[in-house]
Design an enzyme around this catalytic site. Structure first.
Site, mmCIF file in Angstrom:
data_model
loop_
_atom_site.group_PDB
_atom_site.id
_atom_site.type_symbol
_atom_site.label_atom_id
_atom_site.label_comp_id
_atom_site.label_asym_id
_atom_site.label_seq_id
_atom_site.Cartn_x
_atom_site.Cartn_y
_atom_site.Cartn_z
ATOM 1 N N LYS A 247 0.860 -1.200 0.000
ATOM 2 C CA LYS A 247 0.000 0.000 0.000
ATOM 3 C C LYS A 247 0.893 1.246 0.000
ATOM 4 O O LYS A 247 1.859 1.316 0.739
ATOM 5 C CB LYS A 247 -0.879 -0.004 1.255
ATOM 6 C CG LYS A 247 -2.098 0.858 1.177
ATOM 7 C CD LYS A 247 -3.045 0.561 2.350
ATOM 8 C CE LYS A 247 -4.467 0.580 1.919
ATOM 9 N NZ LYS A 247 -5.433 0.299 2.991
ATOM 10 N N GLU A 332 -18.776 -5.929 10.641
ATOM 11 C CA GLU A 332 -19.719 -5.193 11.505
ATOM 12 C C GLU A 332 -20.764 -6.103 12.129
ATOM 13 O O GLU A 332 -21.143 -5.913 13.289
ATOM 14 C CB GLU A 332 -20.410 -4.092 10.696
ATOM 15 C CG GLU A 332 -19.518 -2.891 10.392
ATOM 16 C CD GLU A 332 -18.595 -3.107 9.211
ATOM 17 O OE1 GLU A 332 -18.666 -4.164 8.564
ATOM 18 O OE2 GLU A 332 -17.784 -2.197 8.922
ATOM 19 N N ARG A 360 -25.530 -2.710 7.595
ATOM 20 C CA ARG A 360 -25.440 -4.163 7.378
ATOM 21 C C ARG A 360 -25.524 -4.964 8.673
ATOM 22 O O ARG A 360 -25.494 -6.191 8.661
ATOM 23 C CB ARG A 360 -24.194 -4.530 6.594
ATOM 24 C CG ARG A 360 -22.892 -4.339 7.240
ATOM 25 C CD ARG A 360 -21.845 -5.092 6.462
ATOM 26 N NE ARG A 360 -22.006 -4.946 5.013
ATOM 27 C CZ ARG A 360 -21.054 -5.243 4.125
ATOM 28 N NH1 ARG A 360 -19.920 -5.695 4.556
ATOM 29 N NH2 ARG A 360 -21.232 -5.113 2.829
HETATM 30 C C1 LIG Z 1 -18.673 -2.549 5.416
HETATM 31 C C2 LIG Z 1 -17.498 -1.602 5.394
HETATM 32 N N1 LIG Z 1 -16.837 -1.362 6.563
HETATM 33 C C3 LIG Z 1 -15.790 -0.506 6.570
HETATM 34 C C4 LIG Z 1 -15.406 0.140 5.419
HETATM 35 C C5 LIG Z 1 -14.299 1.180 5.469
HETATM 36 N N2 LIG Z 1 -13.132 0.783 4.678
HETATM 37 C C6 LIG Z 1 -12.888 1.287 3.481
HETATM 38 S S1 LIG Z 1 -11.523 0.687 2.795
HETATM 39 C C7 LIG Z 1 -11.192 -0.261 4.178
HETATM 40 C C8 LIG Z 1 -9.987 -1.123 4.247
HETATM 41 C C9 LIG Z 1 -10.019 -2.100 3.105
HETATM 42 O O1 LIG Z 1 -8.924 -2.980 3.200
HETATM 43 P P1 LIG Z 1 -8.621 -3.919 1.949
HETATM 44 O O2 LIG Z 1 -9.863 -4.589 1.520
HETATM 45 O O3 LIG Z 1 -7.487 -4.760 2.331
HETATM 46 O O4 LIG Z 1 -8.241 -2.904 0.780
HETATM 47 P P2 LIG Z 1 -6.903 -2.015 0.675
HETATM 48 O O5 LIG Z 1 -7.293 -0.636 1.136
HETATM 49 O O6 LIG Z 1 -5.852 -2.642 1.506
HETATM 50 O O7 LIG Z 1 -6.569 -2.033 -0.795
HETATM 51 C C10 LIG Z 1 -12.187 -0.100 5.115
HETATM 52 C C11 LIG Z 1 -12.220 -0.769 6.443
HETATM 53 C C12 LIG Z 1 -16.136 -0.137 4.230
HETATM 54 N N3 LIG Z 1 -15.826 0.470 3.050
HETATM 55 N N4 LIG Z 1 -17.159 -1.009 4.244
HETATM 56 MG MG LIG Z 2 -5.489 -4.522 2.187
#
Ligand SMILES: Cc1ncc(C[n+]2csc(CCOP(=O)(O)OP(=O)(O)O)c2C)c(N)n1
Ligand SMILES: [Mg+2]
Ligand SMILES: CC(=O)[C@@H](O)[C@H](O)COP(=O)(O)O
Length: 602
Positions: A247, A332, A360
């Site tokens: 990242k 969640e 959700r």
């Molecule tokens: C249901 C839900 N909970 C929390 C979030 C907030 N959120 C957005 S991106 C993220 C992290 C995502 O991690 P990953 O899937 O590994 O993607 P990366 O950013 O590492 O590419 C979170 C927790 C969300 N979008 N949807």
């Molecule tokens: Mg990730």
């Protein structure tokens, strides 16, 4: 900023014209483009810097849009947008009428899923594949790009359960950077680490569930990702291509950002990575600070987060009470029912979520917490219109959803002082669930009450005819409500502004106060349908109160991205607009008043 190679890529099919060295140069150009553009607009810089090579490879192997490339959450789809003809409008990212920060079907046939809630991509893939089989379109492939964080969400495993044995051929591209915001937690993260280190490839979870597994692949080696995807594309069964990425790759300030590698940034200086904006006290910061003190006063209080420790402000509490914070991953539903277990066990969990992500977990709130009348407190950040993250991020449904939960009490603090007081009242409530909700951004100026009357804070009262109009404000919309009352008073219409503090269920004292006024206007930063206003109107009808109750709030629509203030104004939630509405309603019952504010006060 047009660049030699990138400007040639007006369509992903042009990628096939480039040879390997040019692809490496293209990746460098895209990284430079991302840094300079997103530093100007704000957005998800870190995640997109991590998928430059991966996205190039995907578009070289798969034939979008015939093959569907579905992004989970979609915050990492900027490179996809740049490669599918939208680089020239990237300067409008997340601005009103500009590019969405997530896939958006009206922008491109290459975009499919607009919902930015995590862990959905594999379910979409399952459905798309079934439709393709029914329509005899098996030549099309479905590619689901999902992060290691999103893979901690329950829906992803419900989909894996179906994809694994369902006769499909979905290519699951796992973008594993070992981070959500913070490092990804739990058994899945451990398993992925073992796979990355080739520690136990034979017992890998994916093959047991019916998937082929290709990897681990260096997600920054375009050739390696292409070869892995080509191998996957030849398989006639579902397959996981495990790509290992970094990242924030290629931008030192992002790599040095230990908190979240610039997961989501505002406008910053691309040279330094610093934001020039002075950070005024935010709702999140005030909450985080207050919870540390509450933690000292209430040893039974514990905190629960769904992979968002810093974004919801729990990091200070975690530093002070490391054993009393639980990060459950992007989960969640599990967070809420685990909190129910904590409460059953004698703790008082405070579950901190963004309001729209509570959507959700409503069944868990209803049936696992409220049915058992458990002492769980939900702190809903980003409640109301959030702005740049668009329709699936506006926290506009929590009041309507929680309004239907028996025994749930909902508070909406109007300023940081009230946040501190209401948080303490919430964690002292032991006979059922409570919720506090506040918006994104600064906590605004303090709004003192003239007096408290039967639990209601009177914030404004005209010297003359104060019973003409009752303005019932919700949280920080107290400020525009007071402004409206001032304007009304200037125009000879009396007004009273009341902040119920605990906005749901409707307090009998509020119904009584409404009964003494000629007109009642409720003002809320949430969907009108089923919100505070609807509840008060229903309570007044039940009490046979003749005063009309008019509800101002957010329409029952999906609202595009834009600035919070502009969206609130668009929906009549400013002081001037509220006053005009009140005058018009007064005017409809009292003909000699001009329904406009224009012109000098009487
Ligand atoms: C249901 C839900 N909970 C929390 C979030 C907030 N959120 C957005 S991106 C993220 C992290 C995502 O991690 P990953 O899937 O590994 O993607 P990366 O950013 O590492 O590419 C979170 C927790 C969300 N979008 N949807
Ligand atoms: Mg990730
Ligand atoms: C993609 C996602 O769900 C979050 O990263 C979202 O962008 C929240 O942004 P803020 O924390 O700036 O409200």
């Amino acid at each position: 900023m047009a660049s030699s190679l990138l400007s040639r890529i007006t369509d992903p099919h042009r990628l096939g014209e480039l040879h390997h060295d040019q692809l490496t140069a293209l990746a460098a150009e895209i990284r430079e483009f991302l840094v300079h553009s997103v530093c100007r607009t704000g957005g998800h810089l870190g995640p997109n810097l991590g998928v430059v090579e991966l996205t190039i490879a995907l578009h070289r192997v798969f034939d979008s849009p015939s093959d569907r490339i579905v992004f989970d959450i979609g915050h990492q789809s900027y490179v996809h947008k740049i490669l599918t003809g939208r680089q020239d409008s990237f300067g409008t990212l997340r601005a009103a009428d500009g590019l969405s920060g997530y896939p958006q079907r009206r922008e491109s046939p290459h975009d499919h899923v607009e919902n930015s809630h995590a862990s959905t991509a594999l379910s979409y893939a399952d459905g798309l594949e079934k439709a393709q089989r029914l329509r005899d379109e098996q030549h099309r492939r479905v590619v689901a790009v999902i992060g290691d964080g999103a893979l901690t969400g329950g829906m992803a495993w419900e989909a894996m359960n179906n994809l694994g044995r369902g006769g499909g051929r979905t290519v699951v591209v796992l973008n594993d950077n070992d981070r959500s915001y913070s490092p990804t937690v739990g058994g899945i993260a451990e398993h992925l680490a073992a796979l990355r280190d080739n520690r136990d490839p034979d017992r890998d979870l994916f093959t047991t569930m019916g998937f082929d597994y290709v990897g681990p692949v260096d997600g920054h080696d375009i050739g390696a990702v292409e070869r892995a995807c080509e191998r996957a594309a030849l398989l006639d069964r579902p397959v996981v291509v495990h790509c290992v990425t970094t990242k924030g790759r290629g931008y030192v300030p992002a790599r040095n950002d230990e908190t979240d590698h610039m997961h989501s940034i505002g406008v910053i200086d691309p040279e330094t990575g610093l934001s020039g904006k002075s950070s005024a006290p935010s709702w999140t910061g005030s909450y985080g600070q207050e919870l540390v003190e509450v933690g000292a006063e209430h040893p039974e209080v514990v905190a629960v987060t769904a992979a968002m420790l810093h974004p919801v402000g729990l990091h200070r509490f975690a530093q002070r009470y490391p054993d009393r914070v639980f990060d459950v991953g992007i989960a969640e539903q599990h967070a809420v029912t685990s909190a129910a277990g904590l409460a059953m066990g004698g703790a008082h969990p405070v579950v901190s979520l963004y309001a729209s992500f509570l959507n959700r977990a409503v069944d868990q709130v209803m049936m696992d917490v409220a049915l058992h009348r458990l002492a769980v407190t939900f702190v809903l950040d980003r409640a109301g219109i959030t702005g740049p993250d668009g329709p699936s991020h506006h926290g506009m449904w929590d009041l309507a959803l929680l309004n239907a939960v028996p025994g749930m009490r909902v508070a909406a603090p109007r300023d940081a002082t009230e946040l501190a007081a209401l948080l303490r009242e919430a964690v002292s409530t032991e006979d059922g669930p409570t919720a506090l909700r506040f918006p994104k951004g600064g906590a605004g100026a303090e709004i003192p009450a003239l007096r408290r009357m039967d639990g209601l804070d009177i914030l404004f009262r005209s010297r003359s005819r104060p019973l003409d109009v009752l303005l019932v404000s919700t949280g920080p919309l107290a400020a525009p409500a007071i402004r409206a009352a001032e304007l009304l008073s200037d125009h000879g219409v009396g007004a009273t502004v009341v902040d119920p503090r605990w906005v749901l269920p409707i307090a009998p004292s509020l119904v009584h106060l409404a009964s003494r006024h000629s007109l009642v206007l409720t003002v809320e930063d949430g969907v009108r349908t089923g919100g505070l206003g609807t509840a008060l109107a229903q309570a007044c009808t039940d009490a046979r109160i003749p005063a009309p109750v008019h509800n101002l709030g957010v329409p029952r629509e999906f609202l595009d991205h834009g600035a919070r203030s502009a969206i609130l104004a668009e929906h009549g939630l400013t002081g001037e607009a509220v006053a005009e509405t009140a005058l018009a309603l007064q005017g409809s019952s009292d003909t000699n008043r001009s329904p406009r504010l224009a012109g000098s006060p009487r």
